[in-house]
Scaffold this active site. Structure first.
Site, PDB file in Angstrom:
ATOM      1  CG  HIS A   7      -0.421   0.153   2.580  1.00 49.16           C
ATOM      2  ND1 HIS A   7      -0.318  -1.351   3.288  1.00 49.16           N
ATOM      3  CD2 HIS A   7      -0.009   0.984   3.422  1.00 49.16           C
ATOM      4  CE1 HIS A   7       0.318  -0.817   4.442  1.00 49.16           C
ATOM      5  NE2 HIS A   7       0.431   0.311   4.451  1.00 49.16           N
ATOM      6  CG  HIS A  79       3.427   4.591   5.387  1.00 51.37           C
ATOM      7  ND1 HIS A  79       2.729   5.082   6.404  1.00 51.37           N
ATOM      8  CD2 HIS A  79       3.061   3.279   5.221  1.00 51.37           C
ATOM      9  CE1 HIS A  79       1.616   3.990   6.912  1.00 51.37           C
ATOM     10  NE2 HIS A  79       1.953   3.109   5.837  1.00 51.37           N
ATOM     11  CD  GLU A 130       3.248  -0.704   7.313  1.00 57.34           C
ATOM     12  OE1 GLU A 130       2.781   0.404   6.339  1.00 57.34           O
ATOM     13  OE2 GLU A 130       2.537  -1.232   8.032  1.00 57.34           O
TER      14      GLU A 130
HETATM   15  C1  LIG Z   1      -1.781   0.228  10.431  1.00 56.24           C
HETATM   16  C2  LIG Z   1      -0.302   0.345   9.980  1.00 56.24           C
HETATM   17  C3  LIG Z   1      -0.204  -0.748   8.801  1.00 56.24           C
HETATM   18  O1  LIG Z   1      -0.185  -0.195   7.677  1.00 56.24           O
HETATM   19  O2  LIG Z   1      -0.633  -1.971   9.032  1.00 56.24           O
HETATM   20  C4  LIG Z   1       0.379   1.556   9.823  1.00 56.24           C
HETATM   21  O3  LIG Z   1       0.652   1.855   8.459  1.00 56.24           O
HETATM   22  S1  LIG Z   1       0.498   2.642  11.067  1.00 56.24           S
HETATM   23  C5  LIG Z   1       1.277   4.278  10.304  1.00 56.24           C
HETATM   24  C6  LIG Z   1       1.662   5.079  11.555  1.00 56.24           C
HETATM   25  N1  LIG Z   1       2.552   4.595  12.239  1.00 56.24           N
HETATM   26  C7  LIG Z   1       4.117   4.971  11.912  1.00 56.24           C
HETATM   27  O4  LIG Z   1       4.218   6.042  11.134  1.00 56.24           O
HETATM   28  C8  LIG Z   1       5.233   4.386  12.706  1.00 56.24           C
HETATM   29  C9  LIG Z   1       6.524   4.828  12.437  1.00 56.24           C
HETATM   30  N2  LIG Z   1       6.489   6.262  12.298  1.00 56.24           N
HETATM   31  C10 LIG Z   1       7.395   6.876  13.425  1.00 56.24           C
HETATM   32  O5  LIG Z   1       7.880   6.352  14.283  1.00 56.24           O
HETATM   33  C11 LIG Z   1       7.518   8.414  13.140  1.00 56.24           C
HETATM   34  O6  LIG Z   1       6.148   8.667  12.554  1.00 56.24           O
HETATM   35  C12 LIG Z   1       8.634   8.963  12.754  1.00 56.24           C
HETATM   36  C13 LIG Z   1       8.852   8.604  11.151  1.00 56.24           C
HETATM   37  C14 LIG Z   1      10.025   8.520  13.470  1.00 56.24           C
HETATM   38  C15 LIG Z   1       8.639  10.474  12.603  1.00 56.24           C
HETATM   39  O7  LIG Z   1       8.141  10.899  13.916  1.00 56.24           O
HETATM   40  P1  LIG Z   1       7.956  12.353  14.227  1.00 56.24           P
HETATM   41  O8  LIG Z   1       6.887  12.994  13.102  1.00 56.24           O
HETATM   42  O9  LIG Z   1       7.519  12.375  15.539  1.00 56.24           O
HETATM   43  O10 LIG Z   1       9.488  13.116  14.214  1.00 56.24           O
HETATM   44  P2  LIG Z   1       9.905  14.127  13.688  1.00 56.24           P
HETATM   45  O11 LIG Z   1       9.138  15.318  13.036  1.00 56.24           O
HETATM   46  O12 LIG Z   1      11.060  14.640  14.567  1.00 56.24           O
HETATM   47  O13 LIG Z   1      10.694  13.809  12.111  1.00 56.24           O
HETATM   48  C16 LIG Z   1      12.205  13.584  12.031  1.00 56.24           C
HETATM   49  C17 LIG Z   1      12.239  13.794  10.549  1.00 56.24           C
HETATM   50  O14 LIG Z   1      11.561  12.774   9.589  1.00 56.24           O
HETATM   51  C18 LIG Z   1      10.695  13.443   8.827  1.00 56.24           C
HETATM   52  N3  LIG Z   1       9.505  12.762   8.714  1.00 56.24           N
HETATM   53  C19 LIG Z   1       8.438  12.271   9.668  1.00 56.24           C
HETATM   54  N4  LIG Z   1       7.771  11.809   9.137  1.00 56.24           N
HETATM   55  C20 LIG Z   1       7.874  11.463   8.013  1.00 56.24           C
HETATM   56  C21 LIG Z   1       7.100  10.707   7.002  1.00 56.24           C
HETATM   57  N5  LIG Z   1       5.938  10.233   7.075  1.00 56.24           N
HETATM   58  N6  LIG Z   1       7.761  10.955   5.604  1.00 56.24           N
HETATM   59  C22 LIG Z   1       8.975  11.490   5.464  1.00 56.24           C
HETATM   60  N7  LIG Z   1       9.785  12.180   6.246  1.00 56.24           N
HETATM   61  C23 LIG Z   1       9.027  12.302   7.623  1.00 56.24           C
HETATM   62  C24 LIG Z   1      10.305  14.941   9.625  1.00 56.24           C
HETATM   63  O15 LIG Z   1       9.779  16.040   8.411  1.00 56.24           O
HETATM   64  C25 LIG Z   1      11.718  15.094  10.144  1.00 56.24           C
HETATM   65  O16 LIG Z   1      12.705  15.610   9.105  1.00 56.24           O
HETATM   66  P3  LIG Z   1      13.380  16.792   9.285  1.00 56.24           P
HETATM   67  O17 LIG Z   1      14.240  16.619  10.602  1.00 56.24           O
HETATM   68  O18 LIG Z   1      14.090  17.102   7.893  1.00 56.24           O
HETATM   69  O19 LIG Z   1      12.506  17.912   9.684  1.00 56.24           O
HETATM   70 CO   LIG Z   2       0.782   1.416   6.541  1.00 57.39          CO
END
Ligand SMILES: C[C@@H](C(=O)O)C(=O)SCCNC(=O)CCNC(=O)[C@H](O)C(C)(C)COP(=O)(O)OP(=O)(O)OC[C@H]1O[C@@H](n2cnc3c(N)ncnc32)[C@H](O)[C@@H]1OP(=O)(O)O
Ligand SMILES: [Co+2]
Length: 134
Positions: A7, A79, A130
């Site tokens: 996805h 993502h 992912e």
């Molecule tokens: C249900 C399941 C499934 O499909 O089965 C799902 O999908 S669950 C989908 C939801 N779950 C997840 O997303 C889990 C994994 N995600 C995470 O752990 C977090 O979202 C992070 C990716 C670590 C980002 O965390 P957070 O936004 O709090 O941190 P942050 O603002 O300090 O971000 C650090 C740097 O990464 C960038 N950044 C953050 N999110 C981003 C994204 N989605 N795509 C691209 N870049 C991204 C920010 O702009 C920043 O860059 P700069 O420093 O350059 O400004």
């Molecule tokens: Co997903």
């Protein structure tokens, strides 16, 4: 190592309005809305012939998509999710190659009842990635 595109996820602030755009304006087949408390999101899947779109809305106070939506208030691609045959083997190879696995590094059960892991966007061309065990 990676296989099919499972996805592409789009983060939105109003998942019902977003679902209506895909269902009514784009004429797509949409799933019902489900809460994923282990992931801090609610999801709707748009079923396309060759892959899916996952709509994500924040769930709870500590959603991992909250900051992304603050930066992208009208929504945005959040993502991509690729299928792998063996998620632990994939993780171990990626870690050995220096990639950062998010969270505690252990797979969680994802929206399709299969193990999933997330890889840091800065290690994959600015794209949160992912992996889902097929
Ligand atoms: C249900 C399941 C499934 O499909 O089965 C799902 O999908 S669950 C989908 C939801 N779950 C997840 O997303 C889990 C994994 N995600 C995470 O752990 C977090 O979202 C992070 C990716 C670590 C980002 O965390 P957070 O936004 O709090 O941190 P942050 O603002 O300090 O971000 C650090 C740097 O990464 C960038 N950044 C953050 N999110 C981003 C994204 N989605 N795509 C691209 N870049 C991204 C920010 O702009 C920043 O860059 P700069 O420093 O350059 O400004
Ligand atoms: Co997903």
């Amino acid at each position: 190592m990676i296989g099919r595109l499972n996805h592409v996820a789009i983060a939105v602030s109003d998942i019902d309005a977003a679902t209506a755009i895909y269902r009514d304006t784009l004429g797509a087949d949409v799933s019902s809305r489900e809460e994923q408390p282990d992931h801090g999101v609610s999801t709707v899947f748009i079923n396309l012939p060759n892959t899916k779109i996952e709509l994500l809305e924040p769930l709870g106070d500590d959603s991992p998509i909250a900051k992304f939506l603050e930066k992208n208030p009208s929504g945005g691609i959040h993502h991509v999710c690729y299928e792998v045959d063996d998620i632990l083997a994939a993780r171990d190879k990626l870690v050995a190659d220096g990639a950062r696995v998010l969270g505690d590094g252990e797979p969680k059960i994802g929206a399709h009842g299969k193990p999933v892991l997330f890889l840091h966007p800065k290690d994959f061309l600015g794209t949160l990635t992912e992996l889902e065990e097929a």
